[in-house]
Design a protein around this motif. Sequence first.
Motif, PDB file in Angstrom:
ATOM      1  N   GLY A  12       0.862  -1.185   0.000  1.00 32.34           N
ATOM      2  CA  GLY A  12       0.000   0.000   0.000  1.00 32.34           C
ATOM      3  C   GLY A  12       0.888   1.221   0.000  1.00 32.34           C
ATOM      4  O   GLY A  12       1.403   1.633  -1.022  1.00 32.34           O
ATOM      5  N   ILE A  13       1.091   1.789   1.192  1.00 34.22           N
ATOM      6  CA  ILE A  13       2.125   2.819   1.330  1.00 34.22           C
ATOM      7  C   ILE A  13       3.486   2.138   1.227  1.00 34.22           C
ATOM      8  O   ILE A  13       4.410   2.654   0.603  1.00 34.22           O
ATOM      9  N   GLY A  14       3.609   0.975   1.832  1.00 34.90           N
ATOM     10  CA  GLY A  14       4.847   0.197   1.751  1.00 34.90           C
ATOM     11  C   GLY A  14       4.913  -0.607   0.469  1.00 34.90           C
ATOM     12  O   GLY A  14       3.895  -1.024  -0.087  1.00 34.90           O
ATOM     13  N   ASP A  15       6.142  -0.830  -0.016  1.00 35.73           N
ATOM     14  CA  ASP A  15       6.377  -1.617  -1.230  1.00 35.73           C
ATOM     15  C   ASP A  15       7.735  -2.288  -1.103  1.00 35.73           C
ATOM     16  O   ASP A  15       8.768  -1.638  -1.218  1.00 35.73           O
ATOM     17  N   LYS A  16       7.741  -3.584  -0.845  1.00 34.37           N
ATOM     18  CA  LYS A  16       9.004  -4.288  -0.591  1.00 34.37           C
ATOM     19  C   LYS A  16       9.897  -4.373  -1.820  1.00 34.37           C
ATOM     20  O   LYS A  16      11.097  -4.670  -1.692  1.00 34.37           O
ATOM     21  N   TYR A  17       9.345  -4.092  -3.003  1.00 37.42           N
ATOM     22  CA  TYR A  17      10.159  -4.113  -4.221  1.00 37.42           C
ATOM     23  C   TYR A  17      10.441  -2.714  -4.755  1.00 37.42           C
ATOM     24  O   TYR A  17      10.911  -2.555  -5.879  1.00 37.42           O
ATOM     25  N   ASP A  18      10.174  -1.685  -3.955  1.00 36.83           N
ATOM     26  CA  ASP A  18      10.468  -0.317  -4.388  1.00 36.83           C
ATOM     27  C   ASP A  18      11.963  -0.194  -4.699  1.00 36.83           C
ATOM     28  O   ASP A  18      12.805  -0.531  -3.876  1.00 36.83           O
ATOM     29  N   SER A  19      12.290   0.276  -5.897  1.00 37.16           N
ATOM     30  CA  SER A  19      13.653   0.487  -6.396  1.00 37.16           C
ATOM     31  C   SER A  19      14.408  -0.810  -6.678  1.00 37.16           C
ATOM     32  O   SER A  19      15.600  -0.777  -7.010  1.00 37.16           O
ATOM     33  N   ALA A  20      13.740  -1.959  -6.581  1.00 43.71           N
ATOM     34  CA  ALA A  20      14.404  -3.233  -6.873  1.00 43.71           C
ATOM     35  C   ALA A  20      14.288  -3.550  -8.359  1.00 43.71           C
ATOM     36  O   ALA A  20      13.336  -3.148  -9.024  1.00 43.71           O
TER      37      ALA A  20
ATOM     38  N   TYR B 207       4.699   2.184 -14.240  1.00 40.70           N
ATOM     39  CA  TYR B 207       4.203   0.942 -13.637  1.00 40.70           C
ATOM     40  C   TYR B 207       4.450  -0.239 -14.581  1.00 40.70           C
ATOM     41  O   TYR B 207       4.321  -0.098 -15.797  1.00 40.70           O
ATOM     42  N   TYR B 208       4.821  -1.373 -14.005  1.00 36.40           N
ATOM     43  CA  TYR B 208       5.196  -2.515 -14.836  1.00 36.40           C
ATOM     44  C   TYR B 208       4.605  -3.819 -14.308  1.00 36.40           C
ATOM     45  O   TYR B 208       4.294  -3.952 -13.125  1.00 36.40           O
TER      46      TYR B 208
ATOM     47  N   ILE C  38       7.028  -9.548 -16.744  1.00 38.53           N
ATOM     48  CA  ILE C  38       7.614  -9.201 -18.042  1.00 38.53           C
ATOM     49  C   ILE C  38       8.942  -8.502 -17.793  1.00 38.53           C
ATOM     50  O   ILE C  38       9.026  -7.570 -16.990  1.00 38.53           O
ATOM     51  N   ASN C  39       9.972  -8.943 -18.467  1.00 37.81           N
ATOM     52  CA  ASN C  39      11.310  -8.364 -18.307  1.00 37.81           C
ATOM     53  C   ASN C  39      11.512  -7.227 -19.307  1.00 37.81           C
ATOM     54  O   ASN C  39      12.044  -7.426 -20.393  1.00 37.81           O
ATOM     55  N   GLN C  40      11.072  -6.014 -18.938  1.00 40.79           N
ATOM     56  CA  GLN C  40      11.203  -4.861 -19.831  1.00 40.79           C
ATOM     57  C   GLN C  40      12.657  -4.400 -19.870  1.00 40.79           C
ATOM     58  O   GLN C  40      13.268  -4.140 -18.837  1.00 40.79           O
ATOM     59  N   ALA C  41      13.206  -4.246 -21.073  1.00 38.83           N
ATOM     60  CA  ALA C  41      14.606  -3.844 -21.231  1.00 38.83           C
ATOM     61  C   ALA C  41      14.858  -2.463 -20.618  1.00 38.83           C
ATOM     62  O   ALA C  41      15.879  -2.246 -19.961  1.00 38.83           O
TER      63      ALA C  41
ATOM     64  N   TRP D  28      10.281   3.270 -10.965  1.00 37.92           N
ATOM     65  CA  TRP D  28       9.477   2.137 -11.442  1.00 37.92           C
ATOM     66  C   TRP D  28       8.814   1.454 -10.240  1.00 37.92           C
ATOM     67  O   TRP D  28       9.437   1.270  -9.197  1.00 37.92           O
ATOM     68  N   LYS D  29       7.542   1.063 -10.409  1.00 37.61           N
ATOM     69  CA  LYS D  29       6.855   0.290  -9.376  1.00 37.61           C
ATOM     70  C   LYS D  29       5.954  -0.742 -10.045  1.00 37.61           C
ATOM     71  O   LYS D  29       5.520  -0.566 -11.188  1.00 37.61           O
ATOM     72  N   ARG D  30       5.653  -1.791  -9.300  1.00 33.35           N
ATOM     73  CA  ARG D  30       4.761  -2.833  -9.821  1.00 33.35           C
ATOM     74  C   ARG D  30       3.368  -2.256 -10.123  1.00 33.35           C
ATOM     75  O   ARG D  30       2.920  -1.312  -9.454  1.00 33.35           O
TER      76      ARG D  30
END
Length: 265
Positions: free
Chosen positions: A52-60, A185-186, A190-193, A207-209
């Motif tokens: 939500g506010i948190g995103d464990k994949y932020d900047s990953a 958003y992605y 999918i592995n976007q180049a 970038w975020k999910r």
Amino acid sequence: MLTIELDKGKEQIAVILKFGKQEHIESLKKGNINVEKIGYYVNLEKELGIAGIGDKYDSATIIKDIKIEDIQRSDGKILSEKEKTLINKFKILNKEDKIKVNLESHKLQDLETPIFCAMCLEKDDFVKEGDKYVFRFTKEQIQTLKKDFSDYTHVFLIDAGIFGMKIKEKAEKEGLDYKMSNIKYYDPNINQAERINDYDNSNIIFWKRDIFKQQKEFRVAFPNTNIESRKNLLNVGDFEDCLILDKDTVLNEDFALTYPNEYFK
């Protein structure tokens, strides 16, 4: 019904909405840009178990189904029998001769980057209705945002051009590095180049999910700035042209933002 007619401001059609607690929104109106490290948001989802506010994949960077055909030791030595056995087990699990793995990785410097986050509505978010262009939240957006921002009570609203210009002028005066952009958003399957390449230049922080796409996030990042925890990083001067509204007033199907037709010509 609450309808707010907007002015185009700094020659663009875009508006910032910042959701927050009353004391933080009132502080923002006074020009205080409150930031938190990206790592805080990464840990928040891990601790709460809820995105939500948190995103464990932020900047990953997330790369799915990497196929590894030939594995060698980086030191040039021959693989040991134990290493060969482990590799063969992976191949058996994948039911093919190529090992298939997923990669998830953060860079420490990105996790340490302070950021300011808000929502940004742009030209494409507005729909023509008679002599105006109108934005209304959909039922899905209202439901999602009420869940994501359940602890928040108020909304700060201002022209995006005015907001961005004040940050730009103050950051440059203070000698702070900064980057401003809307989030892309992605689909993590999918592995976007472009996204993978952005990991190397730290634009991965924008970038975020796609599970967060309803947030329409705009982000200001301050690379090379060190903070221990949440803080007011700089004061850009009072936002005289802003509006402060109750969250329940904004996240309502009767709420509308409008621009005159001539702004879209």
